[in-house]
Design an enzyme around this catalytic site. Structure first.
Site, short mmCIF file in Angstrom:
data_model
loop_
_atom_site.label_atom_id
_atom_site.label_comp_id
_atom_site.label_asym_id
_atom_site.label_seq_id
_atom_site.Cartn_x
_atom_site.Cartn_y
_atom_site.Cartn_z
N ASN A 131 0.88 -1.18 0.00
CA ASN A 131 0.00 0.00 0.00
C ASN A 131 0.91 1.22 0.00
O ASN A 131 1.49 1.57 1.03
CB ASN A 131 -0.90 -0.02 1.25
N TRP A 132 1.01 1.85 -1.15
CA TRP A 132 1.95 2.98 -1.28
C TRP A 132 1.40 4.27 -0.66
O TRP A 132 2.13 5.24 -0.56
CB TRP A 132 2.29 3.20 -2.76
N LYS A 133 0.13 4.28 -0.31
CA LYS A 133 -0.48 5.48 0.29
C LYS A 133 -0.16 6.70 -0.59
O LYS A 133 -0.17 6.58 -1.81
CB LYS A 133 0.01 5.64 1.73
N GLU A 162 -5.10 -4.65 10.70
CA GLU A 162 -4.05 -3.65 10.85
C GLU A 162 -4.30 -2.85 12.13
O GLU A 162 -5.05 -1.87 12.12
CB GLU A 162 -4.06 -2.68 9.66
N GLU A 176 -6.42 4.93 7.89
CA GLU A 176 -6.26 6.36 7.57
C GLU A 176 -7.54 6.94 6.98
O GLU A 176 -7.85 8.12 7.18
CB GLU A 176 -5.05 6.53 6.62
N GLY A 220 2.78 2.46 10.67
CA GLY A 220 3.74 3.55 10.51
C GLY A 220 4.50 3.90 11.77
O GLY A 220 5.18 4.93 11.83
N HIS A 238 -9.47 1.32 5.31
CA HIS A 238 -8.14 1.54 5.88
C HIS A 238 -8.22 2.52 7.03
O HIS A 238 -9.00 3.48 7.00
CB HIS A 238 -7.17 2.04 4.80
N GLY A 296 3.01 -0.87 4.20
CA GLY A 296 3.17 0.52 3.80
C GLY A 296 4.64 0.84 3.55
O GLY A 296 5.19 0.55 2.48
N GLY A 297 5.29 1.43 4.55
CA GLY A 297 6.66 1.95 4.40
C GLY A 297 7.64 1.00 3.73
O GLY A 297 8.38 1.40 2.82
N SER A 299 3.69 -1.99 10.26
CA SER A 299 5.14 -2.06 10.48
C SER A 299 5.74 -3.42 10.12
O SER A 299 6.66 -3.89 10.79
CB SER A 299 5.49 -1.67 11.93
#
Ligand code: 13P
Length: 249
Positions: free
Chosen positions: A10-12, A168, A98, A174, A96, A232-233, A211
Site C-alpha cells: 500500500n503505497w499510500k 491492521e 487512515e 507507521g 483503511h 506501507g513503508g 510495520s
C-alpha cells in the site's frame, strides 16, 4: 482448502512517476509465474495507469487505494469503479485506518462501499483494527466485531476469493512497532472464527498489516492464521518489498 497467500504493497500518498518506474524496473520479472503467492501493488490514483502498464505480464496485480460508491456523476475529486475497470483494476482497499481516522469515513460509508464493490464484482481488501486506547481498555474484540458486523451485515455475497481481510492494528501502522506474531495470531484466529460463525467463511484470507519489515516478516508469516501482509513503508522500494515477497526464500 489452502488459502491464497498475498503480499500487498500500500503505497499510500507516496511514489511518483520516477519512483514507480524504478520500482517496476528493479522488480523486473521476479514475480512472473509465482503460483504459491499473489503480489499486489496499490499506487495512488495518478500513477495507476503507469503502474498497470509496467506490471503487465509480470505477475503483479495492481489495486486501488479507494473509490467512491456511486456509478458516476457530480462527485468532485472522486474515482468510480468503472474508471478502475477501464484501467484493468478490479481490487480495492476499503476501511483503511487512515480513511477511517484521518478522512473520517463512517461505518455507514464503509458499508456502502463494501456493498457497491460486491455488486460490481470487485475484490475487496477490507481493513480493520483497533487503536491503542481501545486495546488498553480491553475493547479489542468488541471493536473488531463491530467493524466486521457493520460492514457485512446481511451483505456478504461475493465469491470467497473476493473478500480478503487485513488486520491492521492502528497502533502498529507507521510506528515501527509491529504486533508480535502471537498478538496478530490471536486476532487472526478470532477473526477467522467470527467470519465462520457469522458468514460461513472459515477459509477467508486474512492479512496482517502494521510495520511489517524484512526483519519481522518471517515471525508473522509463520503464524497459522496469517495468510500474508499489507505493507506501507517497507513496500515503497523494490529492494525491501522483494524481501517481503520472498520472505521464505
Ligand atoms: P506500515 O507498513 O507503514 O506500518 O503501514 C501499514 C499499512 O497501513 C498498510 O496498509
Amino acid at each position: 482448502m489452502t488459502r491464497k497467500k498475498i503480499i500487498a504493497a500500500n503505497w499510500k500518498m507516496n511514489n511518483m512517476t520516477a519512483e514507480t518506474a524504478a520500482f517496476f524496473g528493479a522488480i523486473g520479472d521476479s514475480c512472473k509465474g509465482l503460483n504459491d503467492r499473489e503480489v499486489i501493488v496499490t499506487p495512488s490514483f495518478p500513477y495507476l495507469a503507469q503502474a498497470a502498464a509496467l506490471a503487465k505480464g509480470r505477475g503483479i496485480t495492481i489495486a486501488a487505494q479507494d473509490f467512491h460508491p456511486e456509478e458516476n456523476g457530480a462527485f468532485t475529486g472522486e474515482v468510480s469503479l468503472a474508471m478502475l475497470t477501464d484501467l484493468g483494476v478490479r481490487t480495492v482497499l476499503i476501511g483503511h485506518s487512515e480513511r477511517r481516522h484521518v478522512m473520517g469515513e463512517t461505518h455507514e460509508h464503509i458499508r456502502k462501499k463494501v456493498a457497491f464493490a460486491q455488486k460490481k464484482g470487485f475484490r475487496v481488501i477490507f481493513c480493520i483494527g483497533e487503536t491503542l486506547a481501545q486495546r488498553q481498555k480491553g475493547e479489542l474484540f468488541a471493536v473488531i466485531d463491530h467493524q466486521l458486523s457493520t460492514a457485512f451485515d446481511g451483505n456478504l455475497t461475493c465469491p470467497p476469493d473476493d473478500m480478503v481481510i487485513a488486520y491492521e492494528p492502528v497502533w502498529a501502522i507507521g510506528t515501527g512497532v509491529n504486533a508480535t506474531g502471537a498478538q496478530a495470531q490471536e486476532m487472526h484466529d478470532y477473526i477467522r472464527h467470527f467470519m465462520d460463525k457469522q458468514y460461513g467463511r472459515k477459509d477467508i484470507v486474512i492479512l496482517y498489516g502494521g510495520s511489517v519489515k524484512p526483519d519481522n516478516v518471517k515471525e508473522l508469516m509463520l503464524m497459522p492464521d496469517i495468510d500474508g501482509a499489507l505493507v506501507g513503508g517497507a513496500s515503497l522500494k523494490a529492494e525491501s518489498f522483494s524481501k517481503l515477497i520472498f520472505w521464505d526464500k
